[in-house]
Motif scaffolding. Sequence first.
Motif, PDB file in Angstrom:
ATOM      1  N   LEU A 180      -0.846  -6.827  -2.740  1.00 19.15           N
ATOM      2  CA  LEU A 180      -1.213  -6.189  -1.460  1.00 19.15           C
ATOM      3  C   LEU A 180       0.706  -5.500  -1.120  1.00 19.15           C
ATOM      4  O   LEU A 180       0.488  -4.814  -0.789  1.00 19.15           O
ATOM      5  CB  LEU A 180      -0.551  -7.948  -0.303  1.00 19.15           C
ATOM      6  CG  LEU A 180      -1.862  -8.220  -0.362  1.00 19.15           C
ATOM      7  CD1 LEU A 180      -1.080 -10.030   0.172  1.00 19.15           C
ATOM      8  CD2 LEU A 180      -2.529  -8.128   0.688  1.00 19.15           C
ATOM      9  N   ASP A 238      -5.239   3.162  -3.272  1.00 18.86           N
ATOM     10  CA  ASP A 238      -5.088   2.610  -2.653  1.00 18.86           C
ATOM     11  C   ASP A 238      -6.284   1.487  -2.504  1.00 18.86           C
ATOM     12  O   ASP A 238      -6.982   0.617  -2.260  1.00 18.86           O
ATOM     13  CB  ASP A 238      -4.731   3.076  -1.413  1.00 18.86           C
ATOM     14  CG  ASP A 238      -4.289   2.157   0.015  1.00 18.86           C
ATOM     15  OD1 ASP A 238      -3.514   1.465  -0.514  1.00 18.86           O
ATOM     16  OD2 ASP A 238      -5.057   1.915   1.113  1.00 18.86           O
ATOM     17  N   THR A 249      -7.870  -2.370  -1.897  1.00 14.53           N
ATOM     18  CA  THR A 249      -9.050  -2.061  -0.959  1.00 14.53           C
ATOM     19  C   THR A 249     -10.101  -2.868  -1.664  1.00 14.53           C
ATOM     20  O   THR A 249     -10.108  -4.497  -1.293  1.00 14.53           O
ATOM     21  CB  THR A 249      -8.580  -1.083   0.411  1.00 14.53           C
ATOM     22  OG1 THR A 249      -7.577  -0.726   0.655  1.00 14.53           O
ATOM     23  CG2 THR A 249      -8.990  -2.009   0.638  1.00 14.53           C
ATOM     24  N   ARG A 272      -9.017  -6.203  -3.178  1.00  7.78           N
ATOM     25  CA  ARG A 272      -9.086  -6.984  -2.020  1.00  7.78           C
ATOM     26  C   ARG A 272      -9.861  -7.814  -1.176  1.00  7.78           C
ATOM     27  O   ARG A 272     -10.437  -8.937  -1.126  1.00  7.78           O
ATOM     28  CB  ARG A 272      -8.097  -6.639  -1.134  1.00  7.78           C
ATOM     29  CG  ARG A 272      -6.565  -6.483  -1.790  1.00  7.78           C
ATOM     30  CD  ARG A 272      -5.126  -6.571  -0.870  1.00  7.78           C
ATOM     31  NE  ARG A 272      -5.831  -5.423   0.384  1.00  7.78           N
ATOM     32  CZ  ARG A 272      -5.321  -4.691   0.319  1.00  7.78           C
ATOM     33  NH1 ARG A 272      -4.508  -4.057  -0.967  1.00  7.78           N
ATOM     34  NH2 ARG A 272      -5.231  -3.693   1.119  1.00  7.78           N
ATOM     35  N   ARG A 273     -11.359  -6.756  -0.888  1.00  9.74           N
ATOM     36  CA  ARG A 273     -12.109  -7.473  -0.630  1.00  9.74           C
ATOM     37  C   ARG A 273     -13.219  -8.081  -1.199  1.00  9.74           C
ATOM     38  O   ARG A 273     -13.615  -9.017  -0.652  1.00  9.74           O
ATOM     39  CB  ARG A 273     -13.274  -5.995   0.149  1.00  9.74           C
ATOM     40  CG  ARG A 273     -13.545  -5.994   1.079  1.00  9.74           C
ATOM     41  CD  ARG A 273     -13.812  -4.548   2.141  1.00  9.74           C
ATOM     42  NE  ARG A 273     -14.482  -3.599   1.354  1.00  9.74           N
ATOM     43  CZ  ARG A 273     -14.723  -1.949   1.095  1.00  9.74           C
ATOM     44  NH1 ARG A 273     -13.376  -1.733   1.679  1.00  9.74           N
ATOM     45  NH2 ARG A 273     -15.172  -1.771   0.058  1.00  9.74           N
ATOM     46  N   PHE A 275      -7.713 -14.174   1.058  1.00 10.10           N
ATOM     47  CA  PHE A 275      -6.699 -15.028   1.616  1.00 10.10           C
ATOM     48  C   PHE A 275      -5.906 -15.940   2.258  1.00 10.10           C
ATOM     49  O   PHE A 275      -6.824 -15.986   3.132  1.00 10.10           O
ATOM     50  CB  PHE A 275      -5.647 -13.508   1.833  1.00 10.10           C
ATOM     51  CG  PHE A 275      -5.627 -12.760   1.194  1.00 10.10           C
ATOM     52  CD1 PHE A 275      -4.317 -12.535  -0.320  1.00 10.10           C
ATOM     53  CD2 PHE A 275      -6.176 -11.342   0.083  1.00 10.10           C
ATOM     54  CE1 PHE A 275      -4.095 -11.228  -1.194  1.00 10.10           C
ATOM     55  CE2 PHE A 275      -6.401 -10.753  -0.572  1.00 10.10           C
ATOM     56  CZ  PHE A 275      -5.082 -10.852  -1.552  1.00 10.10           C
ATOM     57  N   PRO A 292     -14.635 -10.477   5.834  1.00  5.75           N
ATOM     58  CA  PRO A 292     -14.356  -9.028   4.886  1.00  5.75           C
ATOM     59  C   PRO A 292     -16.475  -8.750   4.409  1.00  5.75           C
ATOM     60  O   PRO A 292     -16.243  -7.664   4.074  1.00  5.75           O
ATOM     61  CB  PRO A 292     -14.488 -10.603   3.626  1.00  5.75           C
ATOM     62  CG  PRO A 292     -13.434 -11.095   4.473  1.00  5.75           C
ATOM     63  CD  PRO A 292     -14.344 -11.499   5.538  1.00  5.75           C
ATOM     64  N   ASP A 331     -16.724  -5.066   4.314  1.00  4.03           N
ATOM     65  CA  ASP A 331     -18.063  -4.664   3.238  1.00  4.03           C
ATOM     66  C   ASP A 331     -19.003  -3.423   3.968  1.00  4.03           C
ATOM     67  O   ASP A 331     -20.080  -3.288   2.539  1.00  4.03           O
ATOM     68  CB  ASP A 331     -18.024  -5.447   2.481  1.00  4.03           C
ATOM     69  CG  ASP A 331     -17.679  -4.663   0.050  1.00  4.03           C
ATOM     70  OD1 ASP A 331     -18.258  -3.800   0.709  1.00  4.03           O
ATOM     71  OD2 ASP A 331     -19.394  -5.517   0.125  1.00  4.03           O
ATOM     72  N   LYS A 344     -18.170   0.165   9.553  1.00  6.07           N
ATOM     73  CA  LYS A 344     -17.983  -1.199   9.063  1.00  6.07           C
ATOM     74  C   LYS A 344     -16.973  -2.278   9.933  1.00  6.07           C
ATOM     75  O   LYS A 344     -16.319  -2.160   9.633  1.00  6.07           O
ATOM     76  CB  LYS A 344     -17.320  -1.032   8.124  1.00  6.07           C
ATOM     77  CG  LYS A 344     -18.220   0.044   5.964  1.00  6.07           C
ATOM     78  CD  LYS A 344     -17.077   0.045   5.159  1.00  6.07           C
ATOM     79  CE  LYS A 344     -18.392   1.084   4.661  1.00  6.07           C
ATOM     80  NZ  LYS A 344     -18.125   1.100   2.790  1.00  6.07           N
ATOM     81  N   ARG A 353      -5.956  -5.321   6.641  1.00  7.67           N
ATOM     82  CA  ARG A 353      -5.575  -4.911   5.311  1.00  7.67           C
ATOM     83  C   ARG A 353      -5.604  -5.663   4.474  1.00  7.67           C
ATOM     84  O   ARG A 353      -6.128  -5.089   3.506  1.00  7.67           O
ATOM     85  CB  ARG A 353      -4.277  -3.815   5.234  1.00  7.67           C
ATOM     86  CG  ARG A 353      -4.301  -2.785   6.193  1.00  7.67           C
ATOM     87  CD  ARG A 353      -5.229  -1.358   5.982  1.00  7.67           C
ATOM     88  NE  ARG A 353      -4.610  -0.785   4.628  1.00  7.67           N
ATOM     89  CZ  ARG A 353      -4.941  -0.141   3.994  1.00  7.67           C
ATOM     90  NH1 ARG A 353      -5.979  -0.848   3.419  1.00  7.67           N
ATOM     91  NH2 ARG A 353      -3.928   0.167   2.987  1.00  7.67           N
ATOM     92  N   ALA A 354      -5.577  -6.546   4.732  1.00  9.77           N
ATOM     93  CA  ALA A 354      -5.097  -7.753   3.355  1.00  9.77           C
ATOM     94  C   ALA A 354      -6.205  -8.146   2.802  1.00  9.77           C
ATOM     95  O   ALA A 354      -6.408  -8.000   1.468  1.00  9.77           O
ATOM     96  CB  ALA A 354      -4.445  -8.840   3.498  1.00  9.77           C
ATOM     97  N   ILE A 355      -7.192  -8.351   3.951  1.00  8.93           N
ATOM     98  CA  ILE A 355      -8.674  -8.593   3.056  1.00  8.93           C
ATOM     99  C   ILE A 355      -9.554  -7.688   3.020  1.00  8.93           C
ATOM    100  O   ILE A 355     -10.476  -7.915   2.965  1.00  8.93           O
ATOM    101  CB  ILE A 355      -9.549  -9.633   4.608  1.00  8.93           C
ATOM    102  CG1 ILE A 355      -9.467  -9.601   5.837  1.00  8.93           C
ATOM    103  CG2 ILE A 355      -8.461 -11.052   4.799  1.00  8.93           C
ATOM    104  CD1 ILE A 355     -10.360  -9.820   6.532  1.00  8.93           C
ATOM    105  N   GLY A 356      -8.763  -7.073   2.798  1.00  7.60           N
ATOM    106  CA  GLY A 356      -9.960  -5.327   2.402  1.00  7.60           C
ATOM    107  C   GLY A 356     -10.379  -4.302   3.353  1.00  7.60           C
ATOM    108  O   GLY A 356     -11.239  -3.638   2.795  1.00  7.60           O
ATOM    109  N   ALA A 357      -9.946  -4.320   4.847  1.00  2.00           N
ATOM    110  CA  ALA A 357     -10.040  -3.003   5.374  1.00  2.00           C
ATOM    111  C   ALA A 357      -9.504  -1.971   4.694  1.00  2.00           C
ATOM    112  O   ALA A 357      -8.104  -1.975   4.067  1.00  2.00           O
ATOM    113  CB  ALA A 357     -10.435  -3.836   6.890  1.00  2.00           C
ATOM    114  N   PRO A 397      -0.429  -3.866   4.611  1.00  3.38           N
ATOM    115  CA  PRO A 397      -0.929  -5.381   4.004  1.00  3.38           C
ATOM    116  C   PRO A 397       0.348  -6.200   4.200  1.00  3.38           C
ATOM    117  O   PRO A 397       0.454  -7.176   5.143  1.00  3.38           O
ATOM    118  CB  PRO A 397      -2.095  -5.840   2.934  1.00  3.38           C
ATOM    119  CG  PRO A 397      -2.034  -3.885   2.472  1.00  3.38           C
ATOM    120  CD  PRO A 397      -1.098  -3.464   2.658  1.00  3.38           C
ATOM    121  N   MET A 398       1.442  -5.827   3.389  1.00  2.00           N
ATOM    122  CA  MET A 398       2.651  -6.591   3.523  1.00  2.00           C
ATOM    123  C   MET A 398       2.987  -6.399   5.606  1.00  2.00           C
ATOM    124  O   MET A 398       3.698  -7.731   5.516  1.00  2.00           O
ATOM    125  CB  MET A 398       2.910  -5.823   3.154  1.00  2.00           C
ATOM    126  CG  MET A 398       3.085  -6.163   1.033  1.00  2.00           C
ATOM    127  SD  MET A 398       2.874  -7.457   0.837  1.00  2.00           S
ATOM    128  CE  MET A 398       4.963  -7.908   1.513  1.00  2.00           C
TER     129      MET A 398
END
Lengths: 245, 845
Positions: free
Chosen positions: A56, A76, A80, A83-84, A89, A109, A113, B2, B293-297, B385-386
């Motif tokens: 993150l 980036d 991403t 993370r996905r 999280f 998620p 995807d 998506k 963003r954190a979970i993957g977007a 994400p932060m």
Amino acid sequence: MAIIEVKDLTKIYGNGDNAVRALDSINLSVEEGKFVAVMGPSGCGKSTLLHLIGGLDRPTSGSVMIEGKDISKMKDDQLTELRRRKMGFIFQFFNLIPVLNAAENAALPLILDGVKQERAKAKAMEWLQKNQLGDRSTHRPDELSGGQQQRVAIARAMISDPLIILADEPTGNLDTRSGDEIASVLRSLVSDWGRTVLMVTHDPRIAAYADRIIFLKDGKIVDDTLMSSDAPENARRLKEKVESL
Amino acid sequence: MKGQFLLAYRYLTGRKQRMVLTTLAVVFGVAVLFGMNAMLPGIITAFRHSMITAAGKVDLSISSKSNGPFNQSVMDTIQNAEGISVSTGILQRNVQIPESLGGTTDPITRSASITLNGLDVETARLVRRYQLSEGRFLEPGDTDQAVISYSLAQKMGKKVGDTLTIPSSQGKVDLIVVGILTQFESTTVDEVDVTLPTAQKILGLEGQITVIDMLLDGRVDKATVEKNLLQILGDGFKTGQVELGNELSATLKIGERTMWLFGIMALAMAGFIIYNTFRTVVAERRRDLGVLRAIGASRKTVMGIILTESLLQGIIGTFLGLIMGYAIAYGILQNLGPMIEVFMRAQVGPPEITNTNLVASILLGIGFTVGSSYLPSRTAMKITPMEALRPVTLVVERRRRVLRAVLGTVLIAFAIIGLLTNEIWVATFSTLIFLVGLVLITPMLVKPIAHTFGRLLAVIYAREGTLAQGNLSRQPGRAAVTASAMMIGLAVTIAMIGLVTSVFDGFIRYLDRSLGSDYLLMPSSLVLGGGNLGAAPEFAQRLESLEGISGVTTLRLASTQTKGAALQVIGIDPQKYPEISGLEFSQGDPQQSFSALGSGRSIIVNGIFATSSAVKVGDTLLLETPEGEKEYQVVGVAMDYLNAKIATGYISQAFLEKDFHITTDVLIMANRKEGADQTTVDAEIKAAAKDYPAFTLFDAEAFKNSQMEVFQSSMSMMNALVFMLAIPGLIAMANTLGISIIERTREIGMLRAVGSTQKQVKRMVFAESLLLSALGTSLGILVGIFLSYYLLKALNYAGFTLNFYFPALGILVAIAVGLLFGILAAMVPARQAARTVIVEALRYE
Ligand SMILES: Nc1ncnc2c1ncn2[C@@H]1O[C@H](COP(=O)(O)OP(=O)(O)O)[C@@H](O)[C@H]1O
Ligand SMILES: [Mg+2]
């Protein structure tokens, strides 16, 4: 081989006089299928460590390897995707999307995807059911209790079958009973599903569910303890540890 | 896709009020653009239609390029030309039959308009069918016999043998109805047919005709004959019917452009509102977006969510806007239609949807919406994400703010320079630049403005005022967004009120200047050019000779063609006219211009013509006249009230006679001798005017008043525009202000938690709302002044010379509205905040 491998990890916020050394040359490796708790006083760098491992945020120096790949050098888009697909999280404030219902939140998620919405939602339903939320799938977050919201967040974290679950004070905003529920769900993720869980907490009772506990202080690891399988025994030992530090 | 669509859709439906309000902004913008442009073709088509039906029944017509009368000897020339089977010359003019002569009362012109045709009896029936339902056709040697159309007979209740009295250049003339045409022959116009010599006498146009109709030989090529004919006749002629009212087309063209300008302005405003909304949206959703963003977007996905959301709103808003625009156009045409029908004698159809208008409206509507959300979506994309997990760091923002403020200042400087140039498009662009500049510097202005007004507030709310001031200064970005939404709403209100003031003032000024005399005599339908029946000069002479009259001046009317456009030419007496009446000059010196008119072929043109044909003082115009092309020197740009809407040029009556063969007066202005008794003079004039029933005597004062009434009612359209432009802005403003307070529920709960009383919280929310609206109002006033200056420019560009008035009234209104909204916006949240259960507020995320 360790699934998480942290080498000389340092994170400094700000610069000049204001610089804060949140993490100071941390070295750590976590085996696959283990439940690791991170403890320590407020401001010692627990969240920072979790964020860096989760991709993150970027370290000031040092490296984080996930499955042997250095993520601190990833672009980036790669991060991403990582993370996905590889990470789940769970946050202290649940952080669900307020306008989506439980099923959609959990399915997010997969939808992000590119999975078809019906399939993603079907899978989300499975995970909600496993978390005893089958009858709440169409409720929006503001219609759920804190514990229920956190279980939706767990479903969301699990839906893409991630290798690693990162949880930052997942019980910090819950009452004792809900906290215990969440902790045992996390425990079962490790025991029954073979996932790796890294959880930040300052509650010894919650930390006692873990296999291993790492203590941080001023950005450094000051203790690293393996737990036995006997929970009450662990709780006792932990209490001594917290008092000694 | 998506998940962008799912998220966009859910955010839209989850925030219904917000969605409705932003979409409304798009709806209004598209409605103005589409509606106004849908209306114009309807009017123009009616216009064209009326012309085509008038010319439809013959193979070929020729008339003078100036549309004026020409010598009937041309008929002989034509007769011998190759390829022509038969031809006939007609003298055609519109004549008003006033009420006093039995004309059916029309609510607007107060008279009935007919077409008087002088026919060459021997040839007329060879070229066109004159089928009679009753009586006989004209015969050679007829003098006061007339054949009238079916509809006219119906309207006026005339039968064969009845007398029909119509105005003439000698006063009036009695005609005997000898025949009535069948209904089929006379569906479009109310016509009165007399012999050519009779018509020439009635109209005071001895030996003149206006059109020659002809039928061609069986197998000749029409184009060849046409070319051949024009060659024989020389320069001053054209094929096709006399095009009455062509002078209006310049007006319509400018009207069209103005509508586009208005529409685009409304859309730009909508765009700004949308931009602002999405800025708020992105700021509000920082945390959500960070989580995504954190979970993957991916960045692209996040940007896509915002863009999809705006696309959806753009589509919905544009769709509704098209419907609403059509409805508005329909409504206006319904109300305006009857008036147009009287002037143009053509049916005005429903609003017309042209492909260009439809496609352009859709593209602009959706484009503006999506385009306005582009920058905010870029901001969203950059959210890390932060940010879901930690508060935003303030240090970085501050440095960027200074940079932006510098850029903003530069832009504003450029915009002001741009506004002062004479190019309308540069000025338009400058207005946009000005807005951008202001948005950039607003965050820097928050602190000083909040400080100033905070002190003021401290007088009432000692402690809470300071607290509120601190709250605003701490988050200048957020305050700036709210303030700029307010700014735009108020600015438009100010500018519109300013514009209305200027237009109103300009109108009165024109009216006073143009109708400065005590008496006016004119046909009631003079206002639109072409085809008026004039009075021989004796009428004016007779008036001048009256005991109580000190001076008389007249206007004469002709039409011409120049630079490919129609131009109405007005003949004035360059000496007397400025004494008794006058023109409002926007270019050139009045005295010099008038004396130039007296000494040579000089012309003063009005703003409409100057703008639409890009003409300025010093240019030379080639006017089509019955005598061929003549060179006229442009010596001034000026206008009078009556002809403000039509492309018009003013020349001396001497040259009007020389080049256009016109000697009849269509408008006569007279002044009373000083000290003369009004009632006596009134009676004198009335007696003298009795023999000229086409002319109505107006007391200039009464006429002005009646015109004021007409004007005031047409101002309601202006007000509708103000409404359409200002309302969405005001709605957006209330919306943003309300949201900015609601957003802070959590902070307020915190205050309650640490021990503020309900009353204190309430007062603080009020103080903050008032400060915010003070900020928005200050900015709104700045932009309002800028905008009103710009709008005036746009109108000047359209040919109306108006003075700039500092929009004081608008500013007062803006302050009142700003204050009111400040209080209103705070009312609900303040109560809510005070009642907030502390724990609830703290849970609120
Ligand atoms: N974005 C940031 N900017 C500056 N300092 C930060 C930032 N994030 C965290 N810190 C500082 O880094 C240290 C570690 O923070 P954190 O990892 O959140 O601690 P913990 O989670 O253990 O309470 C703290 O002293 C905190 O103030
Ligand atoms: Mg933390």
